[in-house]
Design a protein around this motif. Structure first.
Motif, PDB file in Angstrom:
ATOM      1  N   LEU A  60      31.961  49.099  54.529  1.00  0.00           N
ATOM      2  CA  LEU A  60      31.966  47.585  54.358  1.00  0.00           C
ATOM      3  C   LEU A  60      31.230  47.118  52.986  1.00  0.00           C
ATOM      4  O   LEU A  60      31.531  46.514  52.173  1.00  0.00           O
ATOM      5  CB  LEU A  60      31.077  46.930  55.547  1.00  0.00           C
ATOM      6  N   VAL A  61      29.898  47.752  52.871  1.00  0.00           N
ATOM      7  CA  VAL A  61      29.260  47.630  51.525  1.00  0.00           C
ATOM      8  C   VAL A  61      30.158  47.954  50.258  1.00  0.00           C
ATOM      9  O   VAL A  61      29.974  47.265  49.393  1.00  0.00           O
ATOM     10  CB  VAL A  61      27.810  48.288  51.652  1.00  0.00           C
ATOM     11  N   ALA A  62      30.728  49.036  50.515  1.00  0.00           N
ATOM     12  CA  ALA A  62      31.367  49.438  49.079  1.00  0.00           C
ATOM     13  C   ALA A  62      32.696  48.703  48.843  1.00  0.00           C
ATOM     14  O   ALA A  62      32.705  48.101  47.634  1.00  0.00           O
ATOM     15  CB  ALA A  62      31.625  50.958  49.371  1.00  0.00           C
ATOM     16  N   PHE A  63      33.096  48.630  50.014  1.00  0.00           N
ATOM     17  CA  PHE A  63      34.502  47.542  49.745  1.00  0.00           C
ATOM     18  C   PHE A  63      33.988  46.168  49.218  1.00  0.00           C
ATOM     19  O   PHE A  63      35.160  45.736  48.217  1.00  0.00           O
ATOM     20  CB  PHE A  63      35.132  47.425  50.825  1.00  0.00           C
ATOM     21  N   SER A  64      33.064  45.568  49.929  1.00  0.00           N
ATOM     22  CA  SER A  64      32.976  44.083  49.305  1.00  0.00           C
ATOM     23  C   SER A  64      32.203  44.114  48.039  1.00  0.00           C
ATOM     24  O   SER A  64      32.535  43.137  47.087  1.00  0.00           O
ATOM     25  CB  SER A  64      31.859  43.658  50.307  1.00  0.00           C
ATOM     26  N   PHE A  65      31.382  45.046  47.728  1.00  0.00           N
ATOM     27  CA  PHE A  65      30.736  45.055  46.466  1.00  0.00           C
ATOM     28  C   PHE A  65      31.742  45.779  45.221  1.00  0.00           C
ATOM     29  O   PHE A  65      31.613  44.826  44.068  1.00  0.00           O
ATOM     30  CB  PHE A  65      29.479  45.836  46.340  1.00  0.00           C
ATOM     31  N   LEU A  66      32.454  46.628  45.472  1.00  0.00           N
ATOM     32  CA  LEU A  66      33.359  46.968  44.482  1.00  0.00           C
ATOM     33  C   LEU A  66      34.669  45.953  44.256  1.00  0.00           C
ATOM     34  O   LEU A  66      34.779  46.012  42.869  1.00  0.00           O
ATOM     35  CB  LEU A  66      33.967  48.492  44.599  1.00  0.00           C
ATOM     36  N   ARG A  67      34.816  45.490  44.803  1.00  0.00           N
ATOM     37  CA  ARG A  67      35.993  44.553  44.813  1.00  0.00           C
ATOM     38  C   ARG A  67      35.798  42.984  44.685  1.00  0.00           C
ATOM     39  O   ARG A  67      36.279  42.270  43.648  1.00  0.00           O
ATOM     40  CB  ARG A  67      36.928  44.593  45.902  1.00  0.00           C
ATOM     41  N   GLU A  68      34.584  42.563  45.343  1.00  0.00           N
ATOM     42  CA  GLU A  68      34.428  41.021  45.171  1.00  0.00           C
ATOM     43  C   GLU A  68      32.964  40.529  44.797  1.00  0.00           C
ATOM     44  O   GLU A  68      32.632  40.105  43.850  1.00  0.00           O
ATOM     45  CB  GLU A  68      34.633  40.486  46.368  1.00  0.00           C
ATOM     46  N   PHE A  69      31.805  41.112  45.413  1.00  0.00           N
ATOM     47  CA  PHE A  69      30.567  40.497  45.436  1.00  0.00           C
ATOM     48  C   PHE A  69      29.972  40.762  44.104  1.00  0.00           C
ATOM     49  O   PHE A  69      29.532  39.937  43.631  1.00  0.00           O
ATOM     50  CB  PHE A  69      29.732  41.270  46.500  1.00  0.00           C
ATOM     51  N   ALA A  70      30.045  42.019  43.680  1.00  0.00           N
ATOM     52  CA  ALA A  70      29.331  42.287  42.272  1.00  0.00           C
ATOM     53  C   ALA A  70      29.854  41.535  41.143  1.00  0.00           C
ATOM     54  O   ALA A  70      29.019  40.855  40.385  1.00  0.00           O
ATOM     55  CB  ALA A  70      29.586  43.831  41.951  1.00  0.00           C
ATOM     56  N   VAL A  71      31.116  41.398  40.992  1.00  0.00           N
ATOM     57  CA  VAL A  71      31.810  40.484  39.888  1.00  0.00           C
ATOM     58  C   VAL A  71      31.359  39.074  40.098  1.00  0.00           C
ATOM     59  O   VAL A  71      31.148  38.133  39.100  1.00  0.00           O
ATOM     60  CB  VAL A  71      33.097  40.942  39.472  1.00  0.00           C
ATOM     61  N   LEU A  72      31.635  38.703  41.330  1.00  0.00           N
ATOM     62  CA  LEU A  72      31.564  37.328  41.587  1.00  0.00           C
ATOM     63  C   LEU A  72      30.082  36.845  41.561  1.00  0.00           C
ATOM     64  O   LEU A  72      29.870  35.782  40.955  1.00  0.00           O
ATOM     65  CB  LEU A  72      32.079  36.983  43.157  1.00  0.00           C
ATOM     66  N   LEU A  73      29.057  37.427  42.105  1.00  0.00           N
ATOM     67  CA  LEU A  73      27.612  37.079  41.949  1.00  0.00           C
ATOM     68  C   LEU A  73      27.192  37.202  40.531  1.00  0.00           C
ATOM     69  O   LEU A  73      26.526  36.363  40.051  1.00  0.00           O
ATOM     70  CB  LEU A  73      26.893  38.021  42.717  1.00  0.00           C
ATOM     71  N   THR A  74      27.686  38.104  39.530  1.00  0.00           N
ATOM     72  CA  THR A  74      27.314  38.099  38.248  1.00  0.00           C
ATOM     73  C   THR A  74      27.794  36.883  37.499  1.00  0.00           C
ATOM     74  O   THR A  74      27.194  36.182  36.534  1.00  0.00           O
ATOM     75  CB  THR A  74      27.701  39.330  37.901  1.00  0.00           C
ATOM     76  N   ALA A  75      29.056  36.658  37.724  1.00  0.00           N
ATOM     77  CA  ALA A  75      29.763  35.655  37.196  1.00  0.00           C
ATOM     78  C   ALA A  75      29.291  34.305  37.497  1.00  0.00           C
ATOM     79  O   ALA A  75      28.876  33.462  36.582  1.00  0.00           O
ATOM     80  CB  ALA A  75      31.302  35.694  37.304  1.00  0.00           C
ATOM     81  N   ILE A  76      28.813  33.842  38.933  1.00  0.00           N
ATOM     82  CA  ILE A  76      28.148  32.988  39.227  1.00  0.00           C
ATOM     83  C   ILE A  76      26.734  32.899  38.674  1.00  0.00           C
ATOM     84  O   ILE A  76      26.223  31.551  37.938  1.00  0.00           O
ATOM     85  CB  ILE A  76      28.066  32.655  40.712  1.00  0.00           C
ATOM     86  N   LEU A  77      26.041  33.736  38.491  1.00  0.00           N
ATOM     87  CA  LEU A  77      24.778  33.757  37.990  1.00  0.00           C
ATOM     88  C   LEU A  77      24.943  33.297  36.391  1.00  0.00           C
ATOM     89  O   LEU A  77      24.041  32.507  35.823  1.00  0.00           O
ATOM     90  CB  LEU A  77      23.977  35.505  37.929  1.00  0.00           C
ATOM     91  N   LEU A  78      25.890  34.076  35.542  1.00  0.00           N
ATOM     92  CA  LEU A  78      25.893  33.710  34.089  1.00  0.00           C
ATOM     93  C   LEU A  78      26.402  32.325  33.918  1.00  0.00           C
ATOM     94  O   LEU A  78      26.099  31.700  32.917  1.00  0.00           O
ATOM     95  CB  LEU A  78      26.992  34.741  33.679  1.00  0.00           C
ATOM     96  N   ALA A  79      27.225  31.763  34.989  1.00  0.00           N
ATOM     97  CA  ALA A  79      27.696  30.301  34.887  1.00  0.00           C
ATOM     98  C   ALA A  79      26.649  29.475  35.066  1.00  0.00           C
ATOM     99  O   ALA A  79      26.632  28.461  34.127  1.00  0.00           O
ATOM    100  CB  ALA A  79      28.743  30.065  36.078  1.00  0.00           C
TER     101      ALA A  79
END
Length: 379
Positions: free
Chosen positions: A208-227
């Motif tokens: 669950l952790v690996a699937f969510s962070f590799l596909r979605e959470f890592a890039v999405l959270l980073t993009a929202i922070l930089l936005a």
């Protein structure tokens, strides 16, 4: 009021009560008396259709406003155009006052209907969205053409500016990205373990952790922070330069503001966001691994072995593939809103807020579209 009262500032004609004759000084010193006297004709049913301003004495803004209330802005403006016995300065003052209060007095706002107002607001929002989309596409074409023009001209590269922007955009954002993703990874692992424990499948918390962070959470959270962090900075920086006419000075020197201001920021974001996404993946998995070790008695070698066995590399590639797209859109919106600043501090604040909202909205919409596309493709 057919008999002339020397203490009155107006009186009716003897045969025609709809015709008023204005007299005396309509000035601030007589404001209280004038206010009392103009209240009487309003109680009468006879409408005032004409007036004579030939006996008008002194006049100031307060008196002109009271005249507009007595005669109505339409009649007052008509009198100033058609009457020859008014001094030019009185005529100009009365025209200005009539034009100022005219629309509010002569055009009462009709009560609206809920459905009509809702449809009007929806149509207006759709037009605004379409205009923003067209502006974004046009600005992206301008940036891409400028990038293609300078790509094979190393002499035009702004290396110093690019490195400075990478430091501000990527290096300075590294601690907050690492901390946030570490905490979110721990929370996801804790919630997953809580739910999966009732099914006796706590080992799948790793997936669950690996699937969510590799596909979605890592890039999405980073993009929202930089936005929120970087797009607002881009808008504020370029907007302040626009307000101080520094952008005009750049054009006056024969330089291109896109080459000088936009390209270093776009390239810095294109370099920084994928690196920060990689860092976010690592710290998100680290937070999940910590929870698994402390709460589920899953050792780190077991965590890594399960991760290597169950997770395909394509999940990592799909997550990283979205990073450059998000980076380009965030930098583009931040710079574009900066060029829209009109020149005041209020405008800088409004467009800075707009850039953050638009960037986060676009990132989430593009991420949702990418998730649907990957699902349909079986990736």
């Amino acid at each position: 009021m057919s008999t002339v009262d020397p203490h009155s500032f107006f009186y009716c004609a003897e045969q025609d009560h709809s015709h008023l004759i204005i007299q005396g000084d309509w000035i601030l010193a007589h404001y209280a008396t004038l206010r009392e006297q103009i209240a009487e004709p309003r109680k009468n049913t006879t409408a005032i259709t004409s007036a004579d301003l030939g006996e008008l004495g002194k006049l100031d803004t307060a008196g002109a406003q009271l005249l507009a209330e007595l005669l109505g802005p339409d009649l007052l403006e008509r009198l100033t155009h058609n009457s020859d016995n008014i001094s030019p300065k009185h005529s100009i003052l009365l025209q200005r006052v009539a034009q100022t209060i005219g629309p509010a007095a002569s055009e009462p706002v009709a009560p609206g209907f809920l459905i009509v107002d809702l449809l009007a607001r929806t149509g207006n929002a759709s037009l605004i969205f379409w205009r923003h989309l067209v502006e974004l596409l046009g600005f992206s074409g301008l940036v891409l053409s400028s990038l293609a023009r300078n790509l094979l001209r190393p002499g035009n590269w702004r290396v110093t500016s690019l490195v400075a922007q990478i430091e501000v955009t990527g290096l300075n954002a590294l601690p907050i990205v690492a901390l946030l993703t570490f905490l979110v990874g721990a929370v996801v692992a804790f919630l997953g373990a809580t739910i999966l424990e009732s099914f006796g499948a706590t080992i799948y918390t790793i997936d669950l952790v690996a699937f969510s962070f590799l596909r979605e959470f890592a890039v999405l959270l980073t993009a929202i922070l930089l936005a929120g962090r970087t797009a607002s900075a881009y808008t504020a920086q370029i907007g302040s330069m626009k307000a101080n006419e520094e952008v005009d000075a750049i054009r006056a020197l024969g330089l291109n503001p896109i080459d000088l201001l936009v390209l270093p920021r776009v390239l810095a974001m294109l370099i920084s966001l994928p690196i920060l996404t990689l860092v976010a993946m690592f710290f998100g998995l680290l937070g999940g691994a910590l929870v698994c070790m402390l709460s589920l008695d899953i050792s780190l070698p077991m965590f890594l072995g399960t991760l290597q066995q169950n997770m395909d590399a394509r999940h990592f590639y799909l997550g990283m593939a979205k990073a450059p797209i998000f980076a380009f859109l965030i930098a583009l919106i931040g710079c574009m809103e900066g060029f829209k600043v009109s020149g005041s501090a209020q405008s800088v604040g409004e467009h800075t807020t707009s850039s953050v909202v638009q960037s986060i909205f676009v990132v989430i919409v593009v991420d949702a579209m990418a998730a649907l596309f990957f699902m349909e493709m079986g990736w």
